[in-house]
Design an enzyme around this catalytic site. Sequence first.
Site, PDB file in Angstrom:
ATOM      1  N   ASP A  12     112.580 -13.524 122.861  1.00 17.38           N
ATOM      2  CA  ASP A  12     113.925 -12.980 122.920  1.00 17.38           C
ATOM      3  C   ASP A  12     114.664 -13.546 121.691  1.00 17.38           C
ATOM      4  O   ASP A  12     114.259 -14.583 121.154  1.00 17.38           O
ATOM      5  CB  ASP A  12     114.577 -13.467 124.219  1.00 17.38           C
ATOM      6  CG  ASP A  12     116.030 -13.109 124.316  1.00 17.38           C
ATOM      7  OD1 ASP A  12     116.347 -11.924 124.234  1.00 17.38           O
ATOM      8  OD2 ASP A  12     116.856 -14.043 124.445  1.00 17.38           O
ATOM      9  N   ASP A  50     118.667 -13.552 120.909  1.00 19.48           N
ATOM     10  CA  ASP A  50     119.923 -14.266 121.195  1.00 19.48           C
ATOM     11  C   ASP A  50     119.725 -15.250 122.335  1.00 19.48           C
ATOM     12  O   ASP A  50     119.379 -14.855 123.446  1.00 19.48           O
ATOM     13  CB  ASP A  50     121.020 -13.270 121.599  1.00 19.48           C
ATOM     14  CG  ASP A  50     121.468 -12.426 120.427  1.00 19.48           C
ATOM     15  OD1 ASP A  50     121.350 -12.887 119.280  1.00 19.48           O
ATOM     16  OD2 ASP A  50     121.943 -11.305 120.670  1.00 19.48           O
TER      17      ASP A  50
END
Length: 210
Positions: A9, A11
């Site tokens: 991922d 952020d």
Amino acid sequence: MNYSGIIFDLDGVICFTDKYHYQAWKKMADEIGVYFDEVINNRLRGVSRMASLDIILERSKKEYSQEEKEKLAYEKNEIYKELLCKMSPADLSAEVKDTLDALRQKGCKLAIGSSSKNTKLILGRIGLDGYFDAISDGTNITHSKPDPEVFLKAAEFLGLNPSECLVVEDALAGIDAAVAGGFDSAGIGEAATHEKVTYPLESFSGLLGI
Ligand code: B16
Ligand code: MG
């Protein structure tokens, strides 16, 4: 490390853009007179742009048409993109960069699996342009996390099956997505508390102990 591919991922895992999302949404919410604070902002982690807007508009007395919502989301994104210009390679921690390099040295293929449509802009700002073997992001999916689409596409782009990949996430919805796609997962922050996370981690470099 028994995984051929690792899907990160963006952020909250590779870098932190929460404060810029917050500032941009806050400016938009103030303009339309809707209450918004950091507690509500926490609910937006890992959630797509339009779903984030719907959460903010829960507090609005006015009903917005789809066209109006798209305009608001566009305005927020313009403010957000301007704020992203403040980011630089200094926003990539040595811990994250050294861990990524070490995983690559072990022969792992590395991919991004992010809901953000600004993924490439952010990677460029922090000096990771062209670094990953594959990028699956908000521009190539129709369903956001907790749907597994973004991770399934990342595995496909790497030429691997979900069972050969590990997903690294900070959001609970991201672990739900990993589980739904048949991936093992490593959770950082709130995601480490998910009851179905395979490896709860205390820090990013904990990946080297898997
Ligand atoms: P954008 P991730 C997510 O990224 C963010 O956590 C979330 O707060 C944001 O709303 C979403 O991307 C969409 O971002 O507006 O840039 O398309 O955690 O999946 O890397
Ligand atoms: Mg995240």
